[in-house]
Design an enzyme around this catalytic site. Structure first.
Site, mmCIF file in Angstrom:
data_model
loop_
_atom_site.group_PDB
_atom_site.id
_atom_site.type_symbol
_atom_site.label_atom_id
_atom_site.label_comp_id
_atom_site.label_asym_id
_atom_site.label_seq_id
_atom_site.Cartn_x
_atom_site.Cartn_y
_atom_site.Cartn_z
ATOM 1 N N HIS A 96 3.072 -1.948 8.347
ATOM 2 C CA HIS A 96 2.085 -1.640 7.673
ATOM 3 C C HIS A 96 2.121 -1.263 6.025
ATOM 4 O O HIS A 96 3.398 -1.043 5.877
ATOM 5 C CB HIS A 96 1.093 -0.575 8.391
ATOM 6 N N LYS A 102 -0.028 4.171 4.803
ATOM 7 C CA LYS A 102 -0.581 4.620 6.023
ATOM 8 C C LYS A 102 -0.069 5.794 6.643
ATOM 9 O O LYS A 102 1.135 6.257 6.388
ATOM 10 C CB LYS A 102 -0.190 3.302 7.023
#
Ligand code: NAD
Length: 267
Positions: free
Chosen positions: A156, A160
């Site tokens: 990701h 995040k």
């Protein structure tokens, strides 16, 4: 052709909301009747998403928008603090909710299901609308029956906050339903650098990669006798959720009661 489904989009100026507005404006089976957002009031919803003028101005008040435009379905991508109230309002006015906003409690879901049934309307709360993610998780769980040695790697963006991702945890849970707990690797294995082997879940490992430029990807690697199997899904942008949102909009028209989880709509 039957009448298009009338859709109100709440959170229409947000990152996901803009994709939903594009979907609805570009699909002849759907019709945009209202676009609601806390900011951008008065802007034309079409122009806001880079399409021709749609003649639908962004408004601020969800309930007023539902009363004025009488949609069949309300799609909400706002934030966890508001989505419950928006969903309850939609149901109260007989509008089927399709909710992508995350953060509902199980008590809230039960209550909203009750309200949908009382009103004889369908509804959907789906923390993940990606068809590819749902299939990847399902295939991984199926493979784990035959290949109990596995590792999950998820990728990701670097901003995040949580690790591992919700998708990785959900994948691990689905795998655990199909696989006896099994501690993999050498029992005398030693980490020379803490965390090198990743997070531990029922004997297998989950690794979280965080890098700028990455959107959302996950692979599940299975090791067998002289072979490996990799099941991988890559999302490159938010548009990847839109085929799922369209299925959600169509399915809530069909049967009463609230469904939690988009996977229930994927055969
Ligand atoms: P965002 O911040 O870009 O957009 C939210 C929008 O909602 C903003 O434009 C904001 O002004 C508006 N808004 C907030 N409160 C409002 C209110 N009370 N009334 C009207 N408008 C309001 O966020 P995002 O990245 O689009 O994500 C929105 C939600 O969707 C988050 O909960 C996120 O976790 C979730 N999400 C779900 C999926 C899925 O597949 N289900 C995918 C991605 C994101």
């Amino acid at each position: 052709m039957s009448e298009p489904i009338k859709v109100a989009v709440v959170g229409a100026a947000g990152r996901m909301g803009r994709e939903v507005v594009k979907l609805v404006l570009q699909d002849e089976e759907l019709q945009l009747v209202a676009a609601v957002n806390r900011t951008h009031a008065g802007s034309d919803a079409g122009l806001l998403v880079g399409l021709p003028e749609a003649g639908i101005a962004i408004v601020e008040d969800v309930e007023q928008a539902l009363l004025d435009s009488r949609p069949d379905v309300m799609v909400d991508f706002t934030g966890p603090r508001f989505a419950y109230a928006h969903t309850a309002l939609a149901i109260k006015h007989g509008v089927r909710p399709v909710i992508g906003t995350t953060g509902f409690t199980s008590e809230q879901i039960d209550e909203l299901d009750k309200q949908c049934r009382e009103q004889h309307i369908g509804g959907l709360i789906a923390p993940n609308f990606s068809i590819g993610v749902i299939l990847m998780m399902r295939f991984a769980a199926q493979a784990a029956k035959y290949y109990p040695h596995l590792e999950i790697i998820e990728y990701h963006g670097d901003q995040k906050l949580d690790a591992p991702s919700g998708t990785a945890i959900k994948t691990a849970e689905l795998i655990a339903e199909q696989r006896q707990e099994l501690r993999q690797g050498n029992p005398e294995e030693e980490e020379l650098l803490e965390g090198s082997r990743g997070g531990y879940y029922q004997g297998f490992r989950i690794h979280s990669v965080r890098l700028p430029g990455v959107f959302a990807q996950q692979e599940v690697i299975f090791g067998g006798f002289g072979e490996s199997l990799k099941i991988r899904q890559d999302s490159y942008e938010r548009a990847s959720y839109m085929p799922g949102v369209k299925i959600g909009i169509q399915k809530v028209m069909e049967q009463p009661g609230l469904v939690y989880g988009f996977e229930h709509y994927i055969d």
